[in-house]
Design a protein around this motif. Structure first.
Motif, PDB file in Angstrom:
ATOM      1  N   ILE A 118      37.093  50.083  38.463  1.00 43.96           N
ATOM      2  CA  ILE A 118      37.508  48.733  38.852  1.00 43.96           C
ATOM      3  C   ILE A 118      38.072  48.749  40.270  1.00 43.96           C
ATOM      4  N   LEU A 119      38.011  47.604  40.930  1.00 44.11           N
ATOM      5  CA  LEU A 119      38.643  47.408  42.234  1.00 44.11           C
ATOM      6  C   LEU A 119      39.738  46.367  42.071  1.00 44.11           C
ATOM      7  N   PHE A 120      40.965  46.775  42.334  1.00 45.79           N
ATOM      8  CA  PHE A 120      42.142  45.914  42.218  1.00 45.79           C
ATOM      9  C   PHE A 120      42.826  45.874  43.575  1.00 45.79           C
ATOM     10  N   VAL A 121      43.172  44.679  44.058  1.00 41.59           N
ATOM     11  CA  VAL A 121      43.854  44.550  45.350  1.00 41.59           C
ATOM     12  C   VAL A 121      45.311  44.182  45.099  1.00 41.59           C
ATOM     13  N   HIS A 123      48.161  42.493  45.577  1.00 40.86           N
ATOM     14  CA  HIS A 123      48.961  41.344  46.014  1.00 40.86           C
ATOM     15  C   HIS A 123      50.146  41.224  45.057  1.00 40.86           C
ATOM     16  N   ILE A 124      51.225  41.893  45.404  1.00 39.15           N
ATOM     17  CA  ILE A 124      52.347  42.130  44.506  1.00 39.15           C
ATOM     18  C   ILE A 124      53.089  40.871  44.081  1.00 39.15           C
ATOM     19  N   VAL A 125      53.081  39.832  44.919  1.00 30.51           N
ATOM     20  CA  VAL A 125      53.888  38.648  44.609  1.00 30.51           C
ATOM     21  C   VAL A 125      53.428  37.974  43.316  1.00 30.51           C
ATOM     22  N   ARG A 126      52.157  38.143  42.960  1.00 31.09           N
ATOM     23  CA  ARG A 126      51.689  37.581  41.693  1.00 31.09           C
ATOM     24  C   ARG A 126      52.382  38.221  40.492  1.00 31.09           C
ATOM     25  N   PHE A 127      53.028  39.377  40.701  1.00 31.19           N
ATOM     26  CA  PHE A 127      53.726  40.062  39.627  1.00 31.19           C
ATOM     27  C   PHE A 127      55.235  39.814  39.666  1.00 31.19           C
ATOM     28  N   ASN A 128      55.683  38.996  40.605  1.00 32.01           N
ATOM     29  CA  ASN A 128      57.070  38.546  40.631  1.00 32.01           C
ATOM     30  C   ASN A 128      57.236  37.518  39.512  1.00 32.01           C
ATOM     31  N   PRO A 129      58.138  37.748  38.542  1.00 32.22           N
ATOM     32  CA  PRO A 129      58.227  36.850  37.389  1.00 32.22           C
ATOM     33  C   PRO A 129      58.534  35.408  37.740  1.00 32.22           C
ATOM     34  N   ARG A 130      59.199  35.166  38.862  1.00 30.65           N
ATOM     35  CA  ARG A 130      59.497  33.788  39.254  1.00 30.65           C
ATOM     36  C   ARG A 130      58.220  33.030  39.604  1.00 30.65           C
ATOM     37  N   TYR A 131      57.323  33.689  40.340  1.00 24.85           N
ATOM     38  CA  TYR A 131      56.063  33.045  40.699  1.00 24.85           C
ATOM     39  C   TYR A 131      55.144  32.928  39.485  1.00 24.85           C
ATOM     40  N   ARG A 132      55.197  33.906  38.598  1.00 18.56           N
ATOM     41  CA  ARG A 132      54.382  33.836  37.380  1.00 18.56           C
ATOM     42  C   ARG A 132      54.820  32.662  36.508  1.00 18.56           C
ATOM     43  N   MET A 133      56.144  32.428  36.454  1.00 18.17           N
ATOM     44  CA  MET A 133      56.643  31.305  35.670  1.00 18.17           C
ATOM     45  C   MET A 133      56.271  29.988  36.339  1.00 18.17           C
ATOM     46  N   ALA A 134      56.303  29.960  37.675  1.00 14.21           N
ATOM     47  CA  ALA A 134      55.880  28.756  38.395  1.00 14.21           C
ATOM     48  C   ALA A 134      54.409  28.457  38.118  1.00 14.21           C
ATOM     49  N   LYS A 135      53.582  29.476  38.128  1.00 15.34           N
ATOM     50  CA  LYS A 135      52.153  29.313  37.839  1.00 15.34           C
ATOM     51  C   LYS A 135      51.954  28.765  36.429  1.00 15.34           C
ATOM     52  N   ALA A 298      41.269  50.350  29.546  1.00 13.62           N
ATOM     53  CA  ALA A 298      40.609  49.516  28.546  1.00 13.62           C
ATOM     54  C   ALA A 298      39.194  49.106  28.955  1.00 13.62           C
ATOM     55  N   GLY A 299      38.805  49.431  30.201  1.00 16.02           N
ATOM     56  CA  GLY A 299      37.490  49.026  30.691  1.00 16.02           C
ATOM     57  C   GLY A 299      37.379  47.533  30.905  1.00 16.02           C
ATOM     58  N   GLU A 300      38.505  46.891  31.240  1.00 17.45           N
ATOM     59  CA  GLU A 300      38.532  45.443  31.433  1.00 17.45           C
ATOM     60  C   GLU A 300      38.557  45.094  32.918  1.00 17.45           C
ATOM     61  N   THR A 301      37.883  44.016  33.280  1.00 17.66           N
ATOM     62  CA  THR A 301      37.902  43.531  34.657  1.00 17.66           C
ATOM     63  C   THR A 301      39.208  42.776  34.899  1.00 17.66           C
ATOM     64  N   PRO A 302      39.983  43.135  35.912  1.00 19.47           N
ATOM     65  CA  PRO A 302      41.253  42.442  36.165  1.00 19.47           C
ATOM     66  C   PRO A 302      41.047  40.963  36.488  1.00 19.47           C
ATOM     67  N   VAL A 303      41.985  40.141  36.033  1.00 22.03           N
ATOM     68  CA  VAL A 303      41.997  38.730  36.436  1.00 22.03           C
ATOM     69  C   VAL A 303      43.099  38.487  37.455  1.00 22.03           C
ATOM     70  N   MET A 304      43.898  39.504  37.730  1.00 22.32           N
ATOM     71  CA  MET A 304      44.866  39.500  38.830  1.00 22.32           C
ATOM     72  C   MET A 304      44.378  40.531  39.836  1.00 22.32           C
ATOM     73  N   GLY A 305      44.757  40.361  41.102  1.00 22.53           N
ATOM     74  CA  GLY A 305      44.311  41.307  42.113  1.00 22.53           C
ATOM     75  C   GLY A 305      42.807  41.272  42.315  1.00 22.53           C
ATOM     76  N   VAL A 306      42.217  40.086  42.128  1.00 16.97           N
ATOM     77  CA  VAL A 306      40.758  39.935  42.226  1.00 16.97           C
ATOM     78  C   VAL A 306      40.341  40.046  43.697  1.00 16.97           C
ATOM     79  N   PRO A 307      39.369  40.897  44.016  1.00 14.85           N
ATOM     80  CA  PRO A 307      38.989  41.122  45.419  1.00 14.85           C
ATOM     81  C   PRO A 307      38.559  39.861  46.166  1.00 14.85           C
ATOM     82  N   THR A 308      37.836  38.950  45.504  1.00 14.06           N
ATOM     83  CA  THR A 308      37.415  37.724  46.198  1.00 14.06           C
ATOM     84  C   THR A 308      38.614  36.840  46.537  1.00 14.06           C
ATOM     85  N   ASP A 309      39.647  36.840  45.685  1.00 18.17           N
ATOM     86  CA  ASP A 309      40.875  36.108  46.006  1.00 18.17           C
ATOM     87  C   ASP A 309      41.550  36.722  47.229  1.00 18.17           C
ATOM     88  N   ALA A 310      41.600  38.054  47.258  1.00 19.16           N
ATOM     89  CA  ALA A 310      42.216  38.753  48.387  1.00 19.16           C
ATOM     90  C   ALA A 310      41.465  38.464  49.681  1.00 19.16           C
TER      91      ALA A 310
END
Length: 335
Positions: A118-121, A123-135, A298-310
């Motif tokens: 997998i390729l994961f980029v 972008h750490i702020v998406r893992f800040n719980p405050r921003y996750r709760m805002a989302k 788990a062999g799962e494609t990430p939905v966070m850190g998606v390269p096209t988003d980056a």
């Protein structure tokens, strides 16, 4: 397999922080280190008790016992190791920005198609719980349609003289808020305008002020100041407001979430992104690595850190920097 054996490529200050984080993640094993600097390589190998050390990342990638790599080289040196690692079948944690040009970002993304790993980029702020709760609040319709956003991400001058000779504040830091705004709105940015100020006459300006327009017509302003005064008592002044047709969200992750008063100063250290406890890092960076490891195992494609988003965040911040150089509003994705 219940653990990923991971190597770190690039052992600057943040590469070392990656190592300090990896050792605290149960399903990761810090198995190899790579840098072209012999003294640094020896020092980090000794610090972390890692026997496999490499001056050439190709030698690391040839090792079948290495399952994944964390790439912490400078942003303009991401393409080589990222593409090589994907071709070697390794899982790749690539620090942001994904690359230094949109073309290089596309090259990396193309290499990830059909890759075993997998390729994961990072972008750490998406893992800040405050921003996750805002989302979460945005996605459940609590503020209606987003019409305006604003952010502040300012850091003390002492952090930045070396960094500003490598990268500017808009791509270096406003890219975090750009990524979050793209995440919150689910829209594309169609134009960028920015102004910069050079305070210390370094290679890149100390201050960037950016404006975006989104495809829906929503607007955003982003403040990035890399020269807060020496006596600033906090490591980061980070805030974001999201204004909707039916409500407002305000995120604040800055002083005074923790204030420590000593004989000589008041200080508010980072408690969110990579706080250190007994030589091991926690916080959002640990959560980010845990997510990466869980997806890979788990062999799962990430939905966070998606390269096209980056890549979209990179394109917008590069457009903002072009605007600051030219004085023009830069259209994005036109034709």
């Amino acid at each position: 397999m219940d653990r990923l054996r991971i190597g770190v490529i690039g052992l600057g200050w943040f590469g070392e922080i990656h190592c300090e984080t990896i050792i605290g993640v149960p399903n990761l094993e810090l198995a190899a280190l790579c840098t072209r600097q012999p003294d640094r390589l020896a020092a980090m190998g000794a610090k972390f008790g890692v026997a496999k050390t490499y001056a050439d990342y190709n030698d690391m990638l040839a090792d079948p016992e290495i399952d994944a790599v964390s790439i912490c080289t400078m942003w303009d040196q991401h393409v080589g190791p990222a593409v090589a690692a994907l071709k070697a079948g390794k899982h790749v944690f690539l620090e942001k920005p994904i690359a230094s040009t949109v073309e290089d970002a596309r090259t990396i993304i193309e290499a990830s198609k059909g890759a075993r790993g997998i390729l994961f980029v990072g972008h750490i702020v998406r893992f800040n719980p405050r921003y996750r709760m805002a989302k979460q609040a945005i996605d459940t319709g609590k503020i209606g349609k987003i019409v305006a956003l604003s952010s502040r991400r300012n850091i003390p001058a002492a952090w930045t003289p070396t960094i500003l000779n490598k990268i500017g504040p808009i791509v270096g830091d406003a890219i975090h808020d750009t990524d979050i705004m793209l995440w919150f709105t689910g829209e594309k940015i169609v134009s960028a305008y920015a102004q910069t100020i050079s305070v210390r006459n370094l290679k890149h300006p100390d201050i960037g002020q950016t404006m975006y327009r989104f495809e829906s017509g929503a607007t955003a302003t982003l403040e990035t100041v890399w020269c807060m005064p020496e006596k600033t008592p906090f490591d980061i002044d980070e805030r974001m407001s999201i204004i909707g047709t039916e409500g407002i969200i305000h995120v604040q992750d800055t002083f005074p979430n923790l204030g420590i008063v000593s004989s000589d100063k008041l200080h508010s250290p980072d408690t969110t992104y990579w706080p250190e406890f007994n030589g091991v890092r926690g916080g959002a960076l640990r959560d980010e690595f845990s997510y990466f490891a869980n997806c890979a195992l788990a062999g799962e494609t990430p939905v966070m850190g998606v390269p096209t988003d980056a890549a979209a965040a990179l394109e917008a911040t590069l457009a903002a920097e072009e605007s600051a150089r030219t004085g023009n509003v830069i259209r994005i994705g036109q034709g």
